[in-house]
Design a protein around this motif. Structure first.
Motif, PDB file in Angstrom:
ATOM      1  N   LEU A 194      -5.321  -2.421  -0.241  1.00 50.97           N
ATOM      2  CA  LEU A 194      -6.247  -1.947   0.791  1.00 50.97           C
ATOM      3  C   LEU A 194      -7.365  -2.957   0.996  1.00 50.97           C
ATOM      4  N   ASN A 195      -7.810  -3.559  -0.100  1.00 51.10           N
ATOM      5  CA  ASN A 195      -8.823  -4.609   0.013  1.00 51.10           C
ATOM      6  C   ASN A 195      -8.251  -5.824   0.736  1.00 51.10           C
ATOM      7  N   ASN A 196      -6.983  -6.152   0.432  1.00 50.73           N
ATOM      8  CA  ASN A 196      -6.341  -7.261   1.128  1.00 50.73           C
ATOM      9  C   ASN A 196      -6.274  -7.011   2.631  1.00 50.73           C
ATOM     10  N   LEU A 197      -5.986  -5.781   3.009  1.00 49.33           N
ATOM     11  CA  LEU A 197      -5.949  -5.429   4.438  1.00 49.33           C
ATOM     12  C   LEU A 197      -7.337  -5.574   5.057  1.00 49.33           C
ATOM     13  N   GLY A 198      -8.373  -5.199   4.301  1.00 52.49           N
ATOM     14  CA  GLY A 198      -9.729  -5.380   4.784  1.00 52.49           C
ATOM     15  C   GLY A 198     -10.055  -6.848   4.999  1.00 52.49           C
ATOM     16  N   GLU A 199      -9.661  -7.688   4.036  1.00 50.90           N
ATOM     17  CA  GLU A 199      -9.898  -9.126   4.154  1.00 50.90           C
ATOM     18  C   GLU A 199      -9.161  -9.696   5.366  1.00 50.90           C
ATOM     19  N   LEU A 200      -7.933  -9.237   5.560  1.00 50.12           N
ATOM     20  CA  LEU A 200      -7.137  -9.684   6.705  1.00 50.12           C
ATOM     21  C   LEU A 200      -7.841  -9.370   8.020  1.00 50.12           C
ATOM     22  N   MET A 201      -8.348  -8.149   8.139  1.00 47.89           N
ATOM     23  CA  MET A 201      -9.049  -7.759   9.366  1.00 47.89           C
ATOM     24  C   MET A 201     -10.343  -8.547   9.535  1.00 47.89           C
ATOM     25  N   ARG A 202     -11.053  -8.750   8.449  1.00 44.48           N
ATOM     26  CA  ARG A 202     -12.321  -9.488   8.536  1.00 44.48           C
ATOM     27  C   ARG A 202     -12.087 -10.919   8.989  1.00 44.48           C
ATOM     28  N   ARG A 203     -11.028 -11.548   8.496  1.00 47.01           N
ATOM     29  CA  ARG A 203     -10.740 -12.933   8.882  1.00 47.01           C
ATOM     30  C   ARG A 203     -10.412 -13.042  10.370  1.00 47.01           C
ATOM     31  N   THR A 251       0.829  -1.209   0.000  1.00 48.13           N
ATOM     32  CA  THR A 251       0.000   0.000   0.000  1.00 48.13           C
ATOM     33  C   THR A 251       0.864   1.261   0.000  1.00 48.13           C
ATOM     34  N   LYS A 252       1.937   1.229   0.764  1.00 45.03           N
ATOM     35  CA  LYS A 252       2.858   2.379   0.813  1.00 45.03           C
ATOM     36  C   LYS A 252       3.481   2.620  -0.563  1.00 45.03           C
ATOM     37  N   LEU A 253       3.921   1.554  -1.203  1.00 43.35           N
ATOM     38  CA  LEU A 253       4.494   1.670  -2.547  1.00 43.35           C
ATOM     39  C   LEU A 253       3.486   2.244  -3.537  1.00 43.35           C
ATOM     40  N   ALA A 254       2.251   1.765  -3.435  1.00 44.69           N
ATOM     41  CA  ALA A 254       1.197   2.229  -4.339  1.00 44.69           C
ATOM     42  C   ALA A 254       0.991   3.729  -4.206  1.00 44.69           C
ATOM     43  N   ASP A 294     -12.835   4.307  -2.038  1.00 42.63           N
ATOM     44  CA  ASP A 294     -12.486   5.683  -2.387  1.00 42.63           C
ATOM     45  C   ASP A 294     -11.487   5.705  -3.539  1.00 42.63           C
ATOM     46  N   TRP A 295     -10.478   4.835  -3.466  1.00 44.19           N
ATOM     47  CA  TRP A 295      -9.498   4.746  -4.554  1.00 44.19           C
ATOM     48  C   TRP A 295     -10.170   4.289  -5.848  1.00 44.19           C
ATOM     49  N   SER A 333      -1.702   0.556  -8.333  1.00 44.85           N
ATOM     50  CA  SER A 333      -2.973   0.019  -7.845  1.00 44.85           C
ATOM     51  C   SER A 333      -2.948  -0.132  -6.322  1.00 44.85           C
ATOM     52  N   LYS A 334      -4.046   0.275  -5.692  1.00 45.97           N
ATOM     53  CA  LYS A 334      -4.156   0.168  -4.242  1.00 45.97           C
ATOM     54  C   LYS A 334      -5.077  -0.986  -3.824  1.00 45.97           C
ATOM     55  N   ASP A 335      -5.057  -2.059  -4.611  1.00 45.64           N
ATOM     56  CA  ASP A 335      -5.906  -3.183  -4.245  1.00 45.64           C
ATOM     57  C   ASP A 335      -5.453  -3.862  -2.955  1.00 45.64           C
TER      58      ASP A 335
END
Length: 218
Positions: free
Chosen positions: A68-77, A55-58, A93-94, A64-66
């Motif tokens: 951020l979705n991975n981080l969301g999935e991580l938190m949801r799990r 995400t920082k690199l993006a 938002d992105w 691509s900031k996809d």
């Protein structure tokens, strides 16, 4: 698992080689791959660090900031649904700013699943509706089936079974599956669908319902 070990070795090699050559997209993808592998092993801290690096690199290189979705999935799990929603919202938002409709649909569906988990059923249905409508021109079967099945689940969890089963039947039609009438068959199909879509929480719910409705072995 040999394939997983090879994937990790490859991702680590890509990361090592890409940074000195300033191949930022390759580097970003390498971090996402490492994060995915860590998530599968339930090494949550390592996954979070890899996704954060991506995400920082993006942000630094307009990529691509996809992740951020991975981080969301991580938190949801991990059951951290409010944190998941924050990341999904940033991902949305992105997607809105860049016109990435496919990612926008993904964000709405994932936010809907998280809202279902915290019993915010009205908001979840609104999100699933947005995903479904956006998906109509794209005709992505996976997204449409998920929107319909999960919207049905929100109705079921509120005791509105006729509305739920109507949506479940629509999901089967969209998935090109034979319809089912008996509750056990409906729940069994839904459980397998959600498991195949890597949605463990609804898959577990539906499969438990399948067992409840299935006749006991004699």
């Amino acid at each position: 698992n040999k394939n997983r070990a090879k994937s990790q070795e490859y991702a680590e090699r890509v990361i090592k080689q890409s940074e000195p050559m300033e191949m930022w997209e390759n580097l970003r993808r390498g971090y996402v791959t490492l994060g995915n592998l860590s998530l599968k092993k339930r090494h949550f801290a390592e996954a979070e660090q890899s996704y954060a690096n991506a995400t920082k690199l993006a942000g630094q290189h307009s990529l691509s900031k996809d992740s951020l979705n991975n981080l969301g999935e991580l938190m949801r799990r991990q059951g951290k649904y409010q944190d998941a929603l924050k990341y999904y919202d940033a991902f949305l938002d992105w997607a809105l700013k860049t016109g990435a409709t496919r990612h926008e649909i993904m964000a709405y569906n994932n936010m809907g699943v998280a809202c279902t988990a915290i019993h915010d059923y009205e908001r979840a249905r609104d999100l699933f509706d947005k995903a479904f409508e956006l998906n109509k021109p794209l005709r992505k079967r996976f997204s449409a089936v998920l929107s319909l099945a999960m919207k049905g689940l929100t109705f079921e969890l509120q005791g509105e079974l006729p509305a739920a089963f109507e949506l479940y039947h629509q999901a089967f039609k969209m998935a090109l599956l034979a319809d089912a009438d008996a509750p056990a068959a409906v729940y069994g199909k839904l459980g397998r669908l959600m498991f195949g879509y890597d949605e463990p929480e609804p898959a577990t719910y539906f499969l438990k319902k399948y067992l409840e409705y299935s006749p006991a072995d004699v």
